[in-house]
Design an enzyme around this catalytic site. Structure first.
Site, PDB file in Angstrom:
ATOM      1  N   HIS A  54      -0.263 -11.031  13.237  1.00  0.00           N
ATOM      2  CA  HIS A  54      -1.580 -10.430  13.037  1.00  0.00           C
ATOM      3  C   HIS A  54      -1.919  -9.599  14.267  1.00  0.00           C
ATOM      4  O   HIS A  54      -1.420  -9.871  15.377  1.00  0.00           O
ATOM      5  CB  HIS A  54      -2.640 -11.511  12.842  1.00  0.00           C
ATOM      6  N   GLU A  77      -4.453  -9.516  16.194  1.00  0.00           N
ATOM      7  CA  GLU A  77      -5.011 -10.289  17.302  1.00  0.00           C
ATOM      8  C   GLU A  77      -3.924 -11.010  18.086  1.00  0.00           C
ATOM      9  O   GLU A  77      -3.924 -11.006  19.327  1.00  0.00           O
ATOM     10  CB  GLU A  77      -6.029 -11.318  16.776  1.00  0.00           C
ATOM     11  N   CYS A 128      -8.868 -14.891  11.403  1.00  0.00           N
ATOM     12  CA  CYS A 128      -8.553 -16.054  10.576  1.00  0.00           C
ATOM     13  C   CYS A 128      -8.463 -17.293  11.474  1.00  0.00           C
ATOM     14  O   CYS A 128      -8.599 -17.201  12.695  1.00  0.00           O
ATOM     15  CB  CYS A 128      -7.223 -15.825   9.843  1.00  0.00           C
ATOM     16  N   CYS A 144      -5.707 -17.031  14.219  1.00  0.00           N
ATOM     17  CA  CYS A 144      -6.095 -16.146  15.318  1.00  0.00           C
ATOM     18  C   CYS A 144      -7.232 -16.734  16.141  1.00  0.00           C
ATOM     19  O   CYS A 144      -7.234 -16.622  17.368  1.00  0.00           O
ATOM     20  CB  CYS A 144      -6.464 -14.769  14.771  1.00  0.00           C
TER      21      CYS A 144
END
Length: 145
Positions: free
Chosen positions: A47, A49, A77, A80
């Protein structure tokens, strides 16, 4: 947030969910920029992040990033959010809420639901939220066709 949106547009061009993130230090200097790449890297943890945190950690030679602020186009999420806590960032700015998987305020209130967490950071939301939502809307509309 403009830099994070640029990263999200790169993800869109690569047929990845258009989420971008940048990490800045306490002075506001750019540490790292990234966009979603789970498909391209064959990595479910890729992801935006997480990739930004990894890059900044390499630069700082430390997995702890006190004073850093993550700026992202979509509410993080649970994975993260956990990484942000582990990195000991100081703050989070996100553009749009994620009603499906947001772990900061939408689906979970990470600090409300888990008051025992050993690190907290400040949160600001909504900056360029409409632009982020529109990019995501376009992406998923194209996928449904």
């Amino acid at each position: 947030m403009e830099l994070a949106l640029e990263q999200a547009r790169l993800a869109y061009q690569e047929d990845e969910v258009p989420v971008g993130a940048v990490l800045v230090d306490a002075r506001g200097s750019l540490l790292a920029a990234a966009h979603n790449q789970p498909l391209g890297l064959n990595d479910p943890s890729a992801h935006a992040e997480i990739l930004a945190l990894r890059r900044a950690g390499l630069i700082k030679k430390n997995y702890r990033l006190p004073g850093a602020v993550l700026v992202t186009t979509l509410e993080p999420c649970l994975m993260c959010a956990g990484a942000l806590i582990q990195a000991r960032i100081s703050g989070l700015i996100f553009a749009a809420r994620d009603a499906k998987a947001g772990a900061i305020v939408s689906r979970l209130g990470i600090f409300d639901d888990y008051p025992w967490l050993n690190h907290r950071f400040w949160i600001e939301e909504g900056i360029l939220g409409e632009e982020s939502r529109e990019l995501l809307r376009q992406f998923f509309a194209a996928k449904r066709k």
